[in-house]
Design a protein around this motif. Sequence first.
Motif, PDB file in Angstrom:
ATOM      1  N   LEU A  12      16.155  49.153   2.392  1.00 42.16           N
ATOM      2  CA  LEU A  12      16.649  50.472   2.906  1.00 42.16           C
ATOM      3  C   LEU A  12      17.789  51.295   2.266  1.00 42.16           C
ATOM      4  O   LEU A  12      17.729  52.362   2.162  1.00 42.16           O
ATOM      5  CB  LEU A  12      16.825  50.135   4.369  1.00 42.16           C
ATOM      6  N   THR A  55      18.366  55.453   2.627  1.00 41.91           N
ATOM      7  CA  THR A  55      18.501  55.169   4.313  1.00 41.91           C
ATOM      8  C   THR A  55      20.191  55.163   4.449  1.00 41.91           C
ATOM      9  O   THR A  55      20.706  54.367   4.119  1.00 41.91           O
ATOM     10  CB  THR A  55      17.769  54.352   4.860  1.00 41.91           C
ATOM     11  N   VAL A  76      17.170  55.933  14.416  1.00 45.25           N
ATOM     12  CA  VAL A  76      16.229  54.750  14.804  1.00 45.25           C
ATOM     13  C   VAL A  76      17.469  53.485  14.945  1.00 45.25           C
ATOM     14  O   VAL A  76      18.085  53.221  14.260  1.00 45.25           O
ATOM     15  CB  VAL A  76      15.461  54.370  13.434  1.00 45.25           C
ATOM     16  N   ILE A 105      17.675  49.417  16.004  1.00 44.41           N
ATOM     17  CA  ILE A 105      16.963  48.246  15.779  1.00 44.41           C
ATOM     18  C   ILE A 105      17.885  47.159  16.643  1.00 44.41           C
ATOM     19  O   ILE A 105      19.046  47.185  16.418  1.00 44.41           O
ATOM     20  CB  ILE A 105      16.683  47.801  14.344  1.00 44.41           C
ATOM     21  N   HIS A 164      13.214  49.774  18.132  1.00 42.47           N
ATOM     22  CA  HIS A 164      12.446  48.681  17.902  1.00 42.47           C
ATOM     23  C   HIS A 164      13.453  47.423  18.352  1.00 42.47           C
ATOM     24  O   HIS A 164      14.375  47.198  17.922  1.00 42.47           O
ATOM     25  CB  HIS A 164      12.046  48.596  16.627  1.00 42.47           C
ATOM     26  N   TYR A 181      13.856  43.677  17.408  1.00 44.28           N
ATOM     27  CA  TYR A 181      13.841  43.064  16.178  1.00 44.28           C
ATOM     28  C   TYR A 181      13.177  41.619  16.427  1.00 44.28           C
ATOM     29  O   TYR A 181      13.530  40.700  17.369  1.00 44.28           O
ATOM     30  CB  TYR A 181      14.961  42.792  15.496  1.00 44.28           C
ATOM     31  N   LEU A 238       9.300  44.447  11.443  1.00 43.67           N
ATOM     32  CA  LEU A 238      10.382  45.427  11.395  1.00 43.67           C
ATOM     33  C   LEU A 238       9.977  46.478  10.237  1.00 43.67           C
ATOM     34  O   LEU A 238       9.982  47.486  10.263  1.00 43.67           O
ATOM     35  CB  LEU A 238      11.765  45.196  11.374  1.00 43.67           C
ATOM     36  N   ARG A 239       9.515  45.848   9.267  1.00 45.59           N
ATOM     37  CA  ARG A 239       8.947  46.522   7.904  1.00 45.59           C
ATOM     38  C   ARG A 239       7.597  47.432   8.389  1.00 45.59           C
ATOM     39  O   ARG A 239       7.766  48.617   8.303  1.00 45.59           O
ATOM     40  CB  ARG A 239       8.754  45.618   6.921  1.00 45.59           C
ATOM     41  N   TYR A 271       7.089  48.170  11.555  1.00 40.50           N
ATOM     42  CA  TYR A 271       7.538  49.488  12.351  1.00 40.50           C
ATOM     43  C   TYR A 271       8.167  50.757  11.519  1.00 40.50           C
ATOM     44  O   TYR A 271       7.685  51.924  11.730  1.00 40.50           O
ATOM     45  CB  TYR A 271       8.561  49.216  13.325  1.00 40.50           C
ATOM     46  N   LEU A 272       8.929  50.442  10.523  1.00 34.93           N
ATOM     47  CA  LEU A 272       9.437  51.273   9.746  1.00 34.93           C
ATOM     48  C   LEU A 272       8.607  52.126   8.805  1.00 34.93           C
ATOM     49  O   LEU A 272       8.898  53.283   8.736  1.00 34.93           O
ATOM     50  CB  LEU A 272      10.948  51.031   8.869  1.00 34.93           C
ATOM     51  N   GLU A 273       7.708  51.523   8.388  1.00 39.03           N
ATOM     52  CA  GLU A 273       6.655  52.279   7.538  1.00 39.03           C
ATOM     53  C   GLU A 273       5.739  53.153   8.588  1.00 39.03           C
ATOM     54  O   GLU A 273       5.441  54.289   7.744  1.00 39.03           O
ATOM     55  CB  GLU A 273       5.882  51.105   6.934  1.00 39.03           C
ATOM     56  N   LEU A 288       6.815  54.858  11.023  1.00 34.07           N
ATOM     57  CA  LEU A 288       7.528  55.985  11.175  1.00 34.07           C
ATOM     58  C   LEU A 288       7.716  57.004  10.038  1.00 34.07           C
ATOM     59  O   LEU A 288       7.720  58.040  10.216  1.00 34.07           O
ATOM     60  CB  LEU A 288       9.153  55.474  11.455  1.00 34.07           C
TER      61      LEU A 288
END
Length: 106
Positions: free
Chosen positions: A5, A10, A69, A71, A89, A91, A97-98, A100-102, A104
């Motif tokens: 990230l 990010t 976002v 977590i 999200h 965790y 998690l990956r 979920y972030l993808e 978004l």
Amino acid sequence: MLLDLKAGGTRLALLSNAGRDFGSYFRHGTLGDLFEQVFVSGELGTVKPGAEIFEHVMAELGVTAEQTVFIDNKAENVEGARALGIAGHVYTSAADLRAYLESLAA
């Protein structure tokens, strides 16, 4: 995940319900360089999942709920963030998690 990230540009901040004595460790420990800012409940006098702490963090970072976002490993903390319109999200694993972030970013 945090390294990926950060490498992708990010903005990352840490929000912990830890006591005041953890602030220095979070800021200067092994992961400290990954975070733009560190927010520790013991220093702020407010805790997750209360709205006040999320509002404080967003104000300090200069972001809106729509730009944030959150977590956390505790569902009640994620629900507190979601109540303010923050994407959240719970965790459970790096893979989840990956994904979920993808989702978004899609």
